[in-house]
Design a protein around this motif. Structure first.
Motif, PDB file in Angstrom:
ATOM      1  N   VAL A 299       0.840  -1.209   0.000  1.00  0.00           N
ATOM      2  CA  VAL A 299       0.000   0.000   0.000  1.00  0.00           C
ATOM      3  C   VAL A 299       0.868   1.248   0.000  1.00  0.00           C
TER       4      VAL A 299
ATOM      5  N   ASN B  46       2.762   1.609  -3.359  1.00  0.00           N
ATOM      6  CA  ASN B  46       1.821   1.995  -4.403  1.00  0.00           C
ATOM      7  C   ASN B  46       1.501   3.486  -4.320  1.00  0.00           C
ATOM      8  N   ASN B  47       1.277   3.975  -3.113  1.00  0.00           N
ATOM      9  CA  ASN B  47       1.014   5.395  -2.899  1.00  0.00           C
ATOM     10  C   ASN B  47       2.213   6.246  -3.307  1.00  0.00           C
TER      11      ASN B  47
ATOM     12  N   GLN C 196       2.564   6.486  -7.178  1.00  0.00           N
ATOM     13  CA  GLN C 196       1.569   7.385  -7.754  1.00  0.00           C
ATOM     14  C   GLN C 196       1.989   8.846  -7.656  1.00  0.00           C
ATOM     15  N   LYS C 197       2.673   9.203  -6.583  1.00  0.00           N
ATOM     16  CA  LYS C 197       3.061  10.595  -6.361  1.00  0.00           C
ATOM     17  C   LYS C 197       4.262  11.029  -7.189  1.00  0.00           C
TER      18      LYS C 197
ATOM     19  N   ARG D 265       2.884  -0.493 -10.806  1.00  0.00           N
ATOM     20  CA  ARG D 265       1.913  -0.767  -9.753  1.00  0.00           C
ATOM     21  C   ARG D 265       1.223  -2.121  -9.967  1.00  0.00           C
TER      22      ARG D 265
ATOM     23  N   LEU E 147       4.037   3.799   5.810  1.00  0.00           N
ATOM     24  CA  LEU E 147       3.511   4.836   4.910  1.00  0.00           C
ATOM     25  C   LEU E 147       4.124   6.203   5.191  1.00  0.00           C
TER      26      LEU E 147
ATOM     27  N   LYS F 139       6.387   8.648   2.656  1.00  0.00           N
ATOM     28  CA  LYS F 139       5.987  10.039   2.416  1.00  0.00           C
ATOM     29  C   LYS F 139       7.148  10.988   2.676  1.00  0.00           C
TER      30      LYS F 139
END
Length: 283
Positions: free
Chosen positions: A98, A101-102, A105-106, A135, A239, A243
């Motif tokens: 997860v 994948n996030n 995308q960014k 992904r 996560l 970030k």
């Protein structure tokens, strides 16, 4: 800026003057005394001249060229993900998928590649701007896909293979593991020599406590390559770590776009209008 694709066609103007001088038009003439034809002859000359010149302008393929320089920021990034048997504990691998994948995308302007490792290490995806493809590959990965053990250094060898021919200013490996290297076939010194040779920055993420993860190795890899080491004590911490890495400095990628607007239709239209007017006068 106005430019011409076929500037040489204007040399044909010489033919126009030669023909006008030495190839007079044959017409049936009725003489009317005291009637002057000088004015009409002069107007015919200029009309023919503008018709011919308009045709030449159309044939010269005029266009306006505009250069647009676009500068996007992007890195070449390899995500190296541990899929060993221990990643099934506390559903860690699902959290990693997860978070990764996030992250993918960014990274809108980056190329991203994927390496997965367990007992063995292999390239799951080459460096690509097609984030959807990466992904999809990530989504098909599962615990134990590369074996049950952990080969951290071997995973770096595969990551280096992806990055060594990269032209990006910044080349990054994001290595995530929850264990201790117990299966690599290469030694640390050889790996670090290649890392420094190709100027690759490594960010390492250890999932778990110091009794589970070899943070000495992860710290050494990060600090000696200009990166950082992160600890995710719980799967929920994975996560936020991704970030934070997302805020890395991005390298500049410059694209030069050339926009051309072709203008031949305008002189061609003018030539047709003048020609119709000329033919109407002759009737």
């Amino acid at each position: 800026m106005l430019e011409f694709g076929n500037l040489w066609v204007f040399l044909l103007l010489i033919l126009f003057f030669i023909c006008y001088r030495f190839c007079p038009e044959k017409r049936i003439a009725i003489y009317f005394p005291h009637f002057s034809m000088t004015k009409k002859l002069n107007s015919d000359f200029w009309l023919k001249f503008f018709i011919f010149t308009s045709i030449l302008f159309a044939l010269s393929n005029p266009y306006i060229k505009k250069e647009i320089i676009q500068t996007n920021k992007g890195d070449d990034i390899v995500l190296s993900i541990d899929s060993s048997g221990s990643m099934s504990q506390f559903n860690k691998f699902a959290f990693v998928k997860v978070a990764a994948n996030n992250f993918i995308q960014k990274r809108k302007t980056d190329k991203v590649g994927l390496v997965v490792f367990g007992t063995n290490a292999f390239i799951a995806s080459p460096l690509t701007e097609n984030k959807k493809f990466v992904r999809e590959i990530l989504g098909k990965m599962y615990v134990g896909i590369a074996g049950q053990n952990t080969a951290i250094l071997d995973s770096l060898v595969q990551s280096i293979r992806l990055l060594k021919n990269s032209n990006a200013k910044t080349k990054i490996i994001i290595l995530l593991t929850d264990g201790i290297d117990n299966s690599s076939k290469v030694d640390l010194n050889s790996v670090m020599k290649e890392i420094k040779k190709y100027k690759i920055k490594i960010y390492t993420i250890g999932v778990g406590g110091s009794d589970e993860v070899n943070f000495n190795l992860l710290s050494y890899l990060a600090k000696n390559s200009g990166g950082e080491v992160f600890q995710a004590l719980r799967p929920n911490d994975i996560l936020p770590v991704y970030k934070k890495i997302d805020s890395l400095e991005k390298s500049n990628i410059t694209h030069k776009l050339i926009y051309k607007k072709y203008l031949y239709i305008y002189p061609l239209f003018l030539a047709i209008v003048l020609l119709l007017f000329y033919l109407r006068r002759r009737i």
